[in-house]
Write a protein that holds these residues in place. Sequence first.
Motif, PDB file in Angstrom:
ATOM      1  N   SER A   3       0.858  -1.187   0.000  1.00 49.77           N
ATOM      2  CA  SER A   3       0.000   0.000   0.000  1.00 49.77           C
ATOM      3  C   SER A   3       0.895   1.237   0.000  1.00 49.77           C
ATOM      4  O   SER A   3       1.488   1.589   1.026  1.00 49.77           O
ATOM      5  CB  SER A   3      -0.917   0.003   1.224  1.00 49.77           C
ATOM      6  OG  SER A   3      -1.684   1.177   1.267  1.00 49.77           O
ATOM      7  N   LEU A   4       1.014   1.879  -1.143  1.00 43.49           N
ATOM      8  CA  LEU A   4       1.941   2.996  -1.280  1.00 43.49           C
ATOM      9  C   LEU A   4       1.556   4.175  -0.398  1.00 43.49           C
ATOM     10  O   LEU A   4       2.413   4.786   0.247  1.00 43.49           O
ATOM     11  CB  LEU A   4       1.995   3.441  -2.751  1.00 43.49           C
ATOM     12  CG  LEU A   4       2.609   2.453  -3.741  1.00 43.49           C
ATOM     13  CD1 LEU A   4       2.553   3.025  -5.142  1.00 43.49           C
ATOM     14  CD2 LEU A   4       4.049   2.145  -3.376  1.00 43.49           C
ATOM     15  N   GLU A   5       0.273   4.497  -0.349  1.00 41.04           N
ATOM     16  CA  GLU A   5      -0.166   5.694   0.378  1.00 41.04           C
ATOM     17  C   GLU A   5       0.116   5.600   1.867  1.00 41.04           C
ATOM     18  O   GLU A   5       0.557   6.561   2.491  1.00 41.04           O
ATOM     19  CB  GLU A   5      -1.660   5.926   0.130  1.00 41.04           C
ATOM     20  CG  GLU A   5      -2.188   7.194   0.784  1.00 41.04           C
ATOM     21  CD  GLU A   5      -3.642   7.459   0.458  1.00 41.04           C
ATOM     22  OE1 GLU A   5      -4.298   8.174   1.234  1.00 41.04           O
ATOM     23  OE2 GLU A   5      -4.120   6.944  -0.572  1.00 41.04           O
ATOM     24  N   LYS A  94      -1.907   6.063  -9.128  1.00 35.72           N
ATOM     25  CA  LYS A  94      -2.761   4.898  -9.381  1.00 35.72           C
ATOM     26  C   LYS A  94      -2.031   3.879 -10.249  1.00 35.72           C
ATOM     27  O   LYS A  94      -2.071   2.668  -9.986  1.00 35.72           O
ATOM     28  CB  LYS A  94      -4.061   5.333 -10.055  1.00 35.72           C
ATOM     29  CG  LYS A  94      -5.049   4.192 -10.287  1.00 35.72           C
ATOM     30  CD  LYS A  94      -6.305   4.672 -10.970  1.00 35.72           C
ATOM     31  CE  LYS A  94      -7.276   3.497 -11.191  1.00 35.72           C
ATOM     32  NZ  LYS A  94      -6.689   2.406 -12.002  1.00 35.72           N
ATOM     33  N   GLN A  97       0.565   2.193  -8.159  1.00 37.18           N
ATOM     34  CA  GLN A  97      -0.073   1.247  -7.245  1.00 37.18           C
ATOM     35  C   GLN A  97      -0.500  -0.019  -7.981  1.00 37.18           C
ATOM     36  O   GLN A  97      -0.366  -1.135  -7.448  1.00 37.18           O
ATOM     37  CB  GLN A  97      -1.284   1.895  -6.581  1.00 37.18           C
ATOM     38  CG  GLN A  97      -2.000   1.003  -5.563  1.00 37.18           C
ATOM     39  CD  GLN A  97      -1.138   0.650  -4.372  1.00 37.18           C
ATOM     40  OE1 GLN A  97      -0.777   1.515  -3.579  1.00 37.18           O
ATOM     41  NE2 GLN A  97      -0.798  -0.621  -4.227  1.00 37.18           N
ATOM     42  N   ASP A  98      -0.995   0.118  -9.222  1.00 33.43           N
ATOM     43  CA  ASP A  98      -1.400  -1.046 -10.023  1.00 33.43           C
ATOM     44  C   ASP A  98      -0.211  -1.966 -10.298  1.00 33.43           C
ATOM     45  O   ASP A  98      -0.345  -3.198 -10.260  1.00 33.43           O
ATOM     46  CB  ASP A  98      -2.019  -0.592 -11.350  1.00 33.43           C
ATOM     47  CG  ASP A  98      -3.382   0.070 -11.153  1.00 33.43           C
ATOM     48  OD1 ASP A  98      -3.992  -0.149 -10.091  1.00 33.43           O
ATOM     49  OD2 ASP A  98      -3.817   0.810 -12.064  1.00 33.43           O
ATOM     50  N   CYS A 100       2.482  -2.183  -8.388  1.00 36.66           N
ATOM     51  CA  CYS A 100       2.852  -2.788  -7.105  1.00 36.66           C
ATOM     52  C   CYS A 100       1.881  -3.894  -6.690  1.00 36.66           C
ATOM     53  O   CYS A 100       2.271  -4.857  -6.019  1.00 36.66           O
ATOM     54  CB  CYS A 100       2.905  -1.718  -6.018  1.00 36.66           C
ATOM     55  SG  CYS A 100       4.282  -0.562  -6.201  1.00 36.66           S
ATOM     56  N   ASN A 101       0.616  -3.771  -7.090  1.00 33.83           N
ATOM     57  CA  ASN A 101      -0.381  -4.793  -6.755  1.00 33.83           C
ATOM     58  C   ASN A 101      -0.073  -6.138  -7.409  1.00 33.83           C
ATOM     59  O   ASN A 101      -0.485  -7.194  -6.926  1.00 33.83           O
ATOM     60  CB  ASN A 101      -1.782  -4.342  -7.176  1.00 33.83           C
ATOM     61  CG  ASN A 101      -2.310  -3.225  -6.293  1.00 33.83           C
ATOM     62  OD1 ASN A 101      -1.820  -3.019  -5.177  1.00 33.83           O
ATOM     63  ND2 ASN A 101      -3.293  -2.498  -6.777  1.00 33.83           N
TER      64      ASN A 101
END
Length: 391
Positions: A3-5, A94, A97-98, A100-101
Amino acid sequence: MISLETQHFNINRILLLIIGLWPYQRSRLVEFQLIILYGTLMTFIVFQLTSFITSECTLDFIYKVLSSAFFFICLAIKYNSFWINADILRSSLKQLQDVCNEIEDKNEIAIVEKYGIKAKRITIKLLLLGICCQFTILLIYIWPYICHIVVLKNKFRSPSPSYIETEYFIDKEKYFYLITLHRHVAICIGILAMIATGTMLLTYLQHTCAMFNIACYRIEKAINISQKNSSKNEKKSYKEIIRAVNIHCNAIKLINFLISNFEGSFFCLIAAGMVCLCCNLLRVVSFTDNIGQFILSLNILIGLYLYLFLSNYTAQEITDHNEYVFATVYNVCWYMAPIRIQKMILFLLQRGTKSFHVILGGVLVTSLQSAASLTSTSISYFTVLYSTRQD
């Protein structure tokens, strides 16, 4: 799951929330906050430039005004760039994050964590440096008051040091405290904006470096798998190479997408920064007995040169990481892999003949060499200005 945030951008998020620039949750209250903070910064710039109207415009006075005004213009450009590009920043986060997911391997997660921690450490160090800078500027303003009180044995009289020249078209003695408050709030907003926006970009680019590193890991893993003579292992090797190519391409796309949308802002920042550097170099060299002005100009120079070095150093890291991907392709035992794997490796080696660089403002290929070149250019312009001043 990464979770980057909450894990890696949490400090950046807090800093951007303070100045209303966090790209998510943009309510009307946040928009009002933006208008107030940005307005404070812009009015301070305007009130510096209006001093040309009421004062005699000698060369010394012009350099004094421009040395501080263009510094705050640089800060305003950084603030404005994040304000108008909020959608771009949100989209970039975003996309990151995609990517990293999709990372599930423990070693790959460890790589991302490593670069995330590195970015956090740099952010904290720059924040502490910014606090020291703010404290130093505040100290040079209150020091004459402290000395005056001590000399006159607690009989306070209001001296008025003017290290930053301004013209508010009002009675300076009557509204002295309001003017002082406006000045220091604007300085605080500007420094915080510079740190928050700069470290946000730095953290983002550090994560793209992590993606390049993951690409290296996947290539090495693919070659190790391919050395086991099995059709099943060969298929696994194919998949790992494809995944390595995909994350490498995604890293380049993410960098180009973000930087290209900030192109105009970076161009203006480079131009304003050069003017600011030249004027402040002139102020430092022309130092006579105004220690406050000397410290202020020295702080501005340190801040701008540090920003110049860090931005170019980060861009150099990206170039080096990209080249390391292809160095990894060359250095692994690809010649021991099956023929079909070797053909795929050859395509990667051919792609490695093209260098990748981060280009700021559409004109500057960022690297450590560019940092040295810009430093040299600013000193050259300063030398020309100084020689005309002597004449």
